[in-house]
Write a protein that holds these residues in place. Structure first.
Motif, PDB file in Angstrom:
ATOM      1  N   ASP A  43       1.859   4.468  11.086  1.00 34.01           N
ATOM      2  CA  ASP A  43       3.040   3.455  11.719  1.00 34.01           C
ATOM      3  C   ASP A  43       3.028   2.127  11.104  1.00 34.01           C
ATOM      4  O   ASP A  43       3.549   1.146  11.613  1.00 34.01           O
ATOM      5  CB  ASP A  43       2.850   3.557  13.212  1.00 34.01           C
ATOM      6  N   THR A  44       2.314   1.912  10.204  1.00 31.54           N
ATOM      7  CA  THR A  44       2.415   0.554   9.244  1.00 31.54           C
ATOM      8  C   THR A  44       3.733   0.279   8.887  1.00 31.54           C
ATOM      9  O   THR A  44       4.187   0.895   8.084  1.00 31.54           O
ATOM     10  CB  THR A  44       1.263   0.478   8.097  1.00 31.54           C
ATOM     11  N   ASP A  45       4.298  -0.961   9.290  1.00 32.49           N
ATOM     12  CA  ASP A  45       5.542  -1.324   8.940  1.00 32.49           C
ATOM     13  C   ASP A  45       5.385  -1.583   7.396  1.00 32.49           C
ATOM     14  O   ASP A  45       4.703  -2.416   6.701  1.00 32.49           O
ATOM     15  CB  ASP A  45       5.989  -2.467   9.646  1.00 32.49           C
ATOM     16  N   HIS A  46       6.617  -1.002   6.925  1.00 31.94           N
ATOM     17  CA  HIS A  46       6.721  -1.208   5.241  1.00 31.94           C
ATOM     18  C   HIS A  46       6.734  -2.793   4.721  1.00 31.94           C
ATOM     19  O   HIS A  46       6.205  -3.021   3.575  1.00 31.94           O
ATOM     20  CB  HIS A  46       7.915  -0.426   4.860  1.00 31.94           C
ATOM     21  N   THR A  47       7.373  -3.529   5.575  1.00 30.62           N
ATOM     22  CA  THR A  47       7.527  -4.922   5.256  1.00 30.62           C
ATOM     23  C   THR A  47       6.322  -5.415   5.172  1.00 30.62           C
ATOM     24  O   THR A  47       5.914  -6.375   4.313  1.00 30.62           O
ATOM     25  CB  THR A  47       8.504  -5.593   6.085  1.00 30.62           C
ATOM     26  N   VAL A  48       5.468  -5.213   6.076  1.00 33.40           N
ATOM     27  CA  VAL A  48       3.916  -5.573   6.054  1.00 33.40           C
ATOM     28  C   VAL A  48       3.063  -5.368   4.836  1.00 33.40           C
ATOM     29  O   VAL A  48       2.568  -6.173   4.223  1.00 33.40           O
ATOM     30  CB  VAL A  48       3.045  -5.162   7.476  1.00 33.40           C
ATOM     31  N   VAL A  49       3.476  -4.111   4.657  1.00 33.06           N
ATOM     32  CA  VAL A  49       2.556  -3.798   3.194  1.00 33.06           C
ATOM     33  C   VAL A  49       3.283  -4.362   2.202  1.00 33.06           C
ATOM     34  O   VAL A  49       2.429  -4.904   1.323  1.00 33.06           O
ATOM     35  CB  VAL A  49       2.940  -2.244   3.064  1.00 33.06           C
ATOM     36  N   GLU A  50       4.375  -4.456   1.985  1.00 37.70           N
ATOM     37  CA  GLU A  50       5.005  -5.303   0.823  1.00 37.70           C
ATOM     38  C   GLU A  50       4.504  -6.802   0.654  1.00 37.70           C
ATOM     39  O   GLU A  50       4.278  -7.338  -0.103  1.00 37.70           O
ATOM     40  CB  GLU A  50       6.595  -5.257   0.792  1.00 37.70           C
ATOM     41  N   ALA A  51       4.513  -7.113   2.105  1.00 35.25           N
ATOM     42  CA  ALA A  51       4.091  -9.026   2.072  1.00 35.25           C
ATOM     43  C   ALA A  51       2.599  -8.813   1.602  1.00 35.25           C
ATOM     44  O   ALA A  51       2.165  -9.878   0.840  1.00 35.25           O
ATOM     45  CB  ALA A  51       4.121  -9.124   3.396  1.00 35.25           C
ATOM     46  N   VAL A  52       1.808  -7.876   2.233  1.00 35.43           N
ATOM     47  CA  VAL A  52       0.317  -7.728   1.536  1.00 35.43           C
ATOM     48  C   VAL A  52       0.425  -7.692  -0.035  1.00 35.43           C
ATOM     49  O   VAL A  52      -0.493  -8.561  -0.602  1.00 35.43           O
ATOM     50  CB  VAL A  52      -0.540  -6.832   2.395  1.00 35.43           C
ATOM     51  N   LYS A  53       1.163  -6.793  -0.421  1.00 32.76           N
ATOM     52  CA  LYS A  53       0.953  -6.790  -2.076  1.00 32.76           C
ATOM     53  C   LYS A  53       1.416  -7.928  -2.661  1.00 32.76           C
ATOM     54  O   LYS A  53       0.832  -8.177  -3.665  1.00 32.76           O
ATOM     55  CB  LYS A  53       1.950  -5.393  -2.361  1.00 32.76           C
ATOM     56  N   GLN A  54       2.271  -8.606  -2.171  1.00 35.00           N
ATOM     57  CA  GLN A  54       2.784  -9.692  -2.898  1.00 35.00           C
ATOM     58  C   GLN A  54       1.773 -10.893  -2.840  1.00 35.00           C
ATOM     59  O   GLN A  54       1.762 -11.520  -3.706  1.00 35.00           O
ATOM     60  CB  GLN A  54       4.270 -10.034  -2.194  1.00 35.00           C
ATOM     61  N   GLU A  55       1.198 -10.859  -1.718  1.00 29.84           N
ATOM     62  CA  GLU A  55       0.184 -12.121  -1.497  1.00 29.84           C
ATOM     63  C   GLU A  55      -1.197 -11.708  -2.423  1.00 29.84           C
ATOM     64  O   GLU A  55      -1.468 -12.644  -3.033  1.00 29.84           O
ATOM     65  CB  GLU A  55      -0.263 -12.299  -0.113  1.00 29.84           C
ATOM     66  N   LEU A  56      -1.350 -10.425  -2.521  1.00 34.57           N
ATOM     67  CA  LEU A  56      -2.519 -10.166  -3.370  1.00 34.57           C
ATOM     68  C   LEU A  56      -2.303 -10.053  -4.896  1.00 34.57           C
ATOM     69  O   LEU A  56      -2.987 -10.633  -5.770  1.00 34.57           O
ATOM     70  CB  LEU A  56      -2.844  -8.626  -2.996  1.00 34.57           C
ATOM     71  N   THR A  57      -1.050  -9.903  -5.097  1.00 31.98           N
ATOM     72  CA  THR A  57      -0.500  -9.948  -6.644  1.00 31.98           C
ATOM     73  C   THR A  57      -0.403 -11.759  -7.067  1.00 31.98           C
ATOM     74  O   THR A  57      -0.834 -11.898  -8.230  1.00 31.98           O
ATOM     75  CB  THR A  57       0.856  -9.481  -6.779  1.00 31.98           C
ATOM     76  N   ASP A  58      -0.106 -12.242  -6.097  1.00 31.12           N
ATOM     77  CA  ASP A  58       0.019 -13.780  -6.283  1.00 31.12           C
ATOM     78  C   ASP A  58      -1.531 -14.337  -6.422  1.00 31.12           C
ATOM     79  O   ASP A  58      -1.393 -15.338  -7.057  1.00 31.12           O
ATOM     80  CB  ASP A  58       0.735 -14.442  -4.978  1.00 31.12           C
ATOM     81  N   CYS A  59      -2.391 -13.525  -5.841  1.00 30.97           N
ATOM     82  CA  CYS A  59      -3.707 -13.962  -6.307  1.00 30.97           C
ATOM     83  C   CYS A  59      -4.093 -13.555  -7.495  1.00 30.97           C
ATOM     84  O   CYS A  59      -5.377 -13.828  -8.051  1.00 30.97           O
ATOM     85  CB  CYS A  59      -4.706 -13.505  -5.223  1.00 30.97           C
ATOM     86  N   GLY A  60      -3.418 -12.798  -8.267  1.00 32.87           N
ATOM     87  CA  GLY A  60      -3.990 -12.452  -9.615  1.00 32.87           C
ATOM     88  C   GLY A  60      -4.347 -11.031  -9.519  1.00 32.87           C
ATOM     89  O   GLY A  60      -5.023 -10.345 -10.474  1.00 32.87           O
ATOM     90  N   PHE A  61      -4.359 -10.299  -8.547  1.00 34.18           N
ATOM     91  CA  PHE A  61      -4.844  -8.941  -8.102  1.00 34.18           C
ATOM     92  C   PHE A  61      -3.840  -7.979  -8.699  1.00 34.18           C
ATOM     93  O   PHE A  61      -2.525  -8.309  -8.689  1.00 34.18           O
ATOM     94  CB  PHE A  61      -5.354  -8.873  -6.978  1.00 34.18           C
ATOM     95  N   GLN A  62      -4.264  -6.503  -9.001  1.00 35.79           N
ATOM     96  CA  GLN A  62      -3.238  -5.469  -9.236  1.00 35.79           C
ATOM     97  C   GLN A  62      -3.270  -4.476  -7.867  1.00 35.79           C
ATOM     98  O   GLN A  62      -4.325  -4.143  -7.719  1.00 35.79           O
ATOM     99  CB  GLN A  62      -3.690  -4.883 -10.325  1.00 35.79           C
ATOM    100  N   CYS A  63      -2.159  -4.172  -7.538  1.00 31.94           N
ATOM    101  CA  CYS A  63      -2.130  -3.371  -6.250  1.00 31.94           C
ATOM    102  C   CYS A  63      -1.102  -2.113  -6.432  1.00 31.94           C
ATOM    103  O   CYS A  63      -0.150  -1.921  -7.157  1.00 31.94           O
ATOM    104  CB  CYS A  63      -1.379  -4.171  -5.143  1.00 31.94           C
ATOM    105  N   TRP A  64      -1.965  -0.662  -5.931  1.00 25.32           N
ATOM    106  CA  TRP A  64      -1.035   0.289  -5.707  1.00 25.32           C
ATOM    107  C   TRP A  64      -1.199   0.871  -4.476  1.00 25.32           C
ATOM    108  O   TRP A  64      -2.140   0.754  -3.808  1.00 25.32           O
ATOM    109  CB  TRP A  64      -2.019   1.270  -6.653  1.00 25.32           C
TER     110      TRP A  64
END
Length: 388
Positions: free
Chosen positions: A339-360
């Motif tokens: 039930d994790t909201d898709h927008t939450v996941v996308e926001a987390v992925k974006q922030e982690l990517t901005d840190c220079g990380f790679q997300c899947w």
């Protein structure tokens, strides 16, 4: 008898869900199939040529079958003598780079599995897995090579043949795939545990303790966010650091390792329960275990500021993360509830990517080695092979 069409095979990567480092000291670890996969296409080659194309690492080589045939007498006398293959491939002594080791493993499995009747083949291996990130990329590669070659030469059945009663190999055939994949892993790593190739072969989850590998029947597919910090680390140095702490503070560190063992056991129990009937309570327990284990891993000295960043970013949005593998950088897994909201996941992925990380955004508990019709390949794999 070799098959006369192109054959597609894939194998999953792996993550350690719980038990990192504690497993070195006789405790239990849980390894699970990661649904980032390596794919292989093997097909007949018109010329008397063997082609190997590894686009992920920029390697493309070819040999005449007659050249490889000339290696057989000395190779079959001593299959463990890698110098024969190194000299043939023009590799220097002590070669440890990804390309050299991949080529050595390919040559070893090709000569060993096909034996006297070496076929002309065109082999392409493409992967969703990053190399050197502790995600079992080399094992997935070896499992794919072993399964494809064994099927190609008829030593195991082709599940896609018209008369096949199943699209999967039998347990006996999977055992053979795993045995050959382990030999390939030994070429690459010297003295591997066998866990990675076992996960690549059977998928799902398995328990590893004191050298014994036990597949776990039926596990749920769990959605995760996998994050690669891209921070390099030395597993050897990290393992030595934990050992040093254990020797210095045995009464402090031993209970921590025992607690990690108990976390693995509890996680296994919950996963078994989830196959009978899933509830959000199960996810709550899994999240608590992730948090506790991450704290333990920091205590034994294998954390890293990059991993702390992942834990902070995900915790701010109600998600739970821990390192996977050796630590000191490397990768982390974040559990995603259904039930994790898709927008939450996308926001987390974006922030982690901005840190220079790679997300899947992917899953664990993935299916093991599998054969595919071209139409059943993932979209990115279809595109990759169509361009090669």
């Amino acid at each position: 008898m070799t098959i006369d069409r192109e054959l597609f095979v894939s194998a999953p990567g792996k993550v350690i869900l719980h038990g990192e480092h504690a497993v070195v000291h006789g405790k239990m670890a849980l390894a699970v199939g990661l649904n980032l996969r390596t794919f292989i296409r093997i097909r007949p080659c018109k010329d008397d040529t063997v082609l190997i194309n590894l686009p992920n690492i920029g390697t493309k080589l070819s040999w005449d079958v007659s050249q490889l045939q000339s290696l057989l007498p000395s190779f079959q006398d001593d299959p463990q003598n890698m110098e024969i293959l190194k000299n043939f491939a023009g590799l220097t002594d002590g070669c440890k780079d990804t390309e050299s080791l991949a080529v050595l493993a390919f040559l070893y499995l090709y000569l060993s599995i096909f034996g006297r009747d070496l076929p002309s083949v065109d082999v392409v291996v493409w992967s969703q897995l990053p190399t050197g990130a502790g995600l079992g990329s080399s094992a997935a590669y070896c499992v794919c090579l072993a399964a494809a070659m064994l099927t190609y030469c008829g030593r195991i059945a082709d599940p896609m043949r018209e008369e096949a009663k199943t699209s999967r190999w039998s347990q006996t055939e999977l055992d053979l795939i795993n045995q050959w994949a382990f030999q390939g892993e030994k070429v690459i790593h010297g003295n591997p545990s066998g866990v990675d190739n076992a996960v690549g072969t059977w998928g799902g989850a398995l328990q590893y303790q004191s050298g014994r590998i036990t597949p776990i029947e039926r596990v749920p597919m769990l959605h995760i966010l996998l994050t690669n910090t891209k921070v390099p680390r030395s597993t050897k140095v990290l393992v030595a650091g934990v050992k040093e702490k254990l020797l210095k503070f045995p009464d402090i560190i031993e209970p921590v390792l025992s607690s990690i063992h108990a976390i693995s056991q509890e996680c296994q129990r919950v996963l078994k329960e989830m196959t009978a009937g899933l509830s959000m309570d199960h996810y709550s327990v899994l999240e608590e275990l992730i948090d506790i284990n991450q704290h333990h891993l920091n205590v034994i000295g294998v954390g890293h500021p990059s991993l702390n960043t992942i834990c902070r970013v995900t915790a701010e949005r109600g998600l739970h993360s821990k390192l996977t593998g050796a630590g000191g950088g490397g990768c982390a897994v974040t559990l995603l509830r259904p039930d994790t909201d898709h927008t939450v996941v996308e926001a987390v992925k974006q922030e982690l990517t901005d840190c220079g990380f790679q997300c899947w955004e992917t899953s664990i508990g993935a299916l093991g080695v599998s054969v595919h019709l071209p139409s059943s390949l993932t979209e990115d794999a279809r595109e990759a092979f169509s361009n090669l």
